[in-house]
Write a protein that holds these residues in place. Structure first.
Motif, mmCIF file in Angstrom:
data_model
loop_
_atom_site.group_PDB
_atom_site.id
_atom_site.type_symbol
_atom_site.label_atom_id
_atom_site.label_comp_id
_atom_site.label_asym_id
_atom_site.label_seq_id
_atom_site.Cartn_x
_atom_site.Cartn_y
_atom_site.Cartn_z
ATOM 1 N N LYS A 39 0.830 -1.203 0.000
ATOM 2 C CA LYS A 39 0.000 0.000 0.000
ATOM 3 C C LYS A 39 0.865 1.254 0.000
ATOM 4 N N ASP A 40 1.873 1.314 0.875
ATOM 5 C CA ASP A 40 2.717 2.508 0.962
ATOM 6 C C ASP A 40 3.483 2.737 -0.337
ATOM 7 N N VAL A 41 3.994 1.667 -0.925
ATOM 8 C CA VAL A 41 4.761 1.812 -2.160
ATOM 9 C C VAL A 41 3.847 2.225 -3.313
ATOM 10 N N SER A 42 2.632 1.683 -3.342
ATOM 11 C CA SER A 42 1.698 2.077 -4.408
ATOM 12 C C SER A 42 1.333 3.553 -4.284
ATOM 13 N N VAL A 43 1.198 4.044 -3.044
ATOM 14 C CA VAL A 43 0.923 5.469 -2.821
ATOM 15 C C VAL A 43 2.130 6.300 -3.244
ATOM 16 N N ARG A 44 3.315 5.829 -2.905
ATOM 17 C CA ARG A 44 4.559 6.550 -3.236
ATOM 18 C C ARG A 44 4.661 6.798 -4.735
ATOM 19 N N PHE A 45 4.318 5.782 -5.537
ATOM 20 C CA PHE A 45 4.453 5.900 -6.988
ATOM 21 C C PHE A 45 3.140 6.198 -7.697
ATOM 22 N N ASP A 46 2.049 6.313 -6.910
ATOM 23 C CA ASP A 46 0.732 6.616 -7.466
ATOM 24 C C ASP A 46 0.333 5.587 -8.520
ATOM 25 N N VAL A 47 0.434 4.312 -8.138
ATOM 26 C CA VAL A 47 0.064 3.210 -9.037
ATOM 27 C C VAL A 47 -0.802 2.215 -8.260
ATOM 28 N N SER A 48 -1.360 1.256 -8.978
ATOM 29 C CA SER A 48 -2.133 0.209 -8.318
ATOM 30 C C SER A 48 -1.179 -0.755 -7.603
ATOM 31 N N ARG A 49 -1.743 -1.660 -6.831
ATOM 32 C CA ARG A 49 -0.903 -2.597 -6.084
ATOM 33 C C ARG A 49 -0.306 -3.699 -6.958
ATOM 34 N N GLN A 50 -0.911 -3.985 -8.103
ATOM 35 C CA GLN A 50 -0.444 -5.111 -8.917
ATOM 36 C C GLN A 50 1.017 -4.968 -9.363
ATOM 37 N N PRO A 51 1.444 -3.847 -9.952
ATOM 38 C CA PRO A 51 2.861 -3.736 -10.328
ATOM 39 C C PRO A 51 3.798 -3.736 -9.122
ATOM 40 N N VAL A 52 3.308 -3.224 -7.990
ATOM 41 C CA VAL A 52 4.115 -3.256 -6.765
ATOM 42 C C VAL A 52 4.302 -4.700 -6.319
ATOM 43 N N ARG A 53 3.225 -5.481 -6.370
ATOM 44 C CA ARG A 53 3.301 -6.894 -5.987
ATOM 45 C C ARG A 53 4.290 -7.630 -6.897
ATOM 46 N N GLU A 54 4.270 -7.320 -8.182
ATOM 47 C CA GLU A 54 5.191 -7.960 -9.127
ATOM 48 C C GLU A 54 6.639 -7.555 -8.841
ATOM 49 N N ALA A 55 6.848 -6.298 -8.473
ATOM 50 C CA ALA A 55 8.193 -5.840 -8.115
ATOM 51 C C ALA A 55 8.685 -6.548 -6.854
ATOM 52 N N PHE A 56 7.786 -6.722 -5.877
ATOM 53 C CA PHE A 56 8.148 -7.420 -4.638
ATOM 54 C C PHE A 56 8.562 -8.869 -4.930
ATOM 55 N N ILE A 57 7.857 -9.523 -5.825
ATOM 56 C CA ILE A 57 8.187 -10.909 -6.168
ATOM 57 C C ILE A 57 9.592 -10.987 -6.755
ATOM 58 N N LYS A 58 9.933 -10.034 -7.631
ATOM 59 C CA LYS A 58 11.280 -10.021 -8.231
ATOM 60 C C LYS A 58 12.339 -9.739 -7.160
ATOM 61 N N LEU A 59 12.054 -8.849 -6.242
ATOM 62 C CA LEU A 59 12.991 -8.565 -5.152
ATOM 63 C C LEU A 59 13.203 -9.804 -4.285
ATOM 64 N N ALA A 60 12.124 -10.549 -4.062
ATOM 65 C CA ALA A 60 12.236 -11.776 -3.269
ATOM 66 C C ALA A 60 13.052 -12.826 -4.016
ATOM 67 N N GLU A 61 12.865 -12.931 -5.318
ATOM 68 C CA GLU A 61 13.635 -13.883 -6.119
ATOM 69 C C GLU A 61 15.124 -13.562 -6.083
ATOM 70 N N ASN A 62 15.455 -12.287 -5.965
ATOM 71 C CA ASN A 62 16.855 -11.859 -5.896
ATOM 72 C C ASN A 62 17.426 -11.913 -4.481
ATOM 73 N N GLY A 63 16.601 -12.344 -3.519
ATOM 74 C CA GLY A 63 17.080 -12.496 -2.155
ATOM 75 C C GLY A 63 17.118 -11.222 -1.332
ATOM 76 N N LEU A 64 16.488 -10.154 -1.827
ATOM 77 C CA LEU A 64 16.556 -8.880 -1.118
ATOM 78 C C LEU A 64 15.457 -8.711 -0.080
ATOM 79 N N ILE A 65 14.299 -9.325 -0.317
ATOM 80 C CA ILE A 65 13.216 -9.220 0.665
ATOM 81 C C ILE A 65 12.613 -10.604 0.889
#
Length: 228
Positions: A39-65
């Protein structure tokens, strides 16, 4: 945390958010254990949650979150195991890349590398560490392009996020930009001579620096690291 919010409307939103958050984590702007809210990241970039969720998945795949269902997402500690394995794989790839590049490089590509090294020098003189960090990556990416193997750099990009956190933490006092630039010049000099053995040895020495620095960084910032 960086306050960048502007996205390029011509590029995929999820990839842009991923790159910005990756940079913030790698540059130590977001410490381990910090919660990340869709929610906070979607507000930060003024976008829906879906692209944020996709970004989080990639960050998790890279071992960052770490994404914990029903509990939220958190920035991971730096995994020593991931750093060691990533360094091993990166060494194997990049040593092969420069050997191949030594037999393929032309004068125009030599000029391209030399220009990058000049820009690295300027960034160091101006104490622009973030610029140097990016130019360092561009130097290595160019080597893969010279070897005509884009896949080599794509593979490195996917495994080096955790390594980059250590690299960034070491730049100010352990693996100094001055030393890294000297090593880049050694790689370039061997490439100019088309000396495959010399350039492979220069690359091995350069990348070994990360393996050495991680132990010193861990001693100084033990709460940022995990043994996993």
């Amino acid at each position: 945390m960086a306050v960048e919010t502007q996205l390029n409307p011509t590029q995929p939103v999820n990839q842009q958010i991923y790159r910005i958050l990756r940079r913030d984590i790698v540059h130590c702007l977001i410490p381990p254990g910090t919660p990340l809210s869709e929610k906070d990241v979607s507000v930060r970039f003024d976008v829906s949650r879906q692209p944020v969720r996709e970004a989080f998945i990639k960050l998790a795949e890279n071992g960052l979150i770490q994404i914990r269902p029903q509990r939220g997402s958190y920035v991971n500690k730096i995994s020593l195991s991931q750093v060691r394995n990533g360094c091993f794989v990166r060494q194997a790839i990049e040593r092969a890349v420069v050997r191949r590049a030594a037999g393929m490089i032309d004068d125009a590509q030599c000029y391209q590398l030399e220009k990058n090294l000049q820009q690295q020098r300027i960034a160091i003189d101006r104490h622009q560490i973030n610029d140097f960090f990016q130019l360092d990556d561009e130097f290595h990416q160019t080597l893969s392009a010279i070897a005509d193997c884009k896949l080599a750099w794509d593979t490195i990009e996917n495994i080096k996020a955790t390594i980059d956190r250590v690299r960034y933490m070491s730049l100010d006092h352990i693996s100094s930009p001055e030393m890294l630039l000297r090593q880049h010049h050694d790689i370039f000099a061997a490439l100019e001579k088309r000396d495959a053995d010399a350039v492979e040895n220069a690359m091995a020495l350069h990348l070994h620096e990360i393996s050495e620095s991680v132990l010193l960084i861990k001693q100084e910032n033990s709460d940022w690291f995990s043994e996993e």
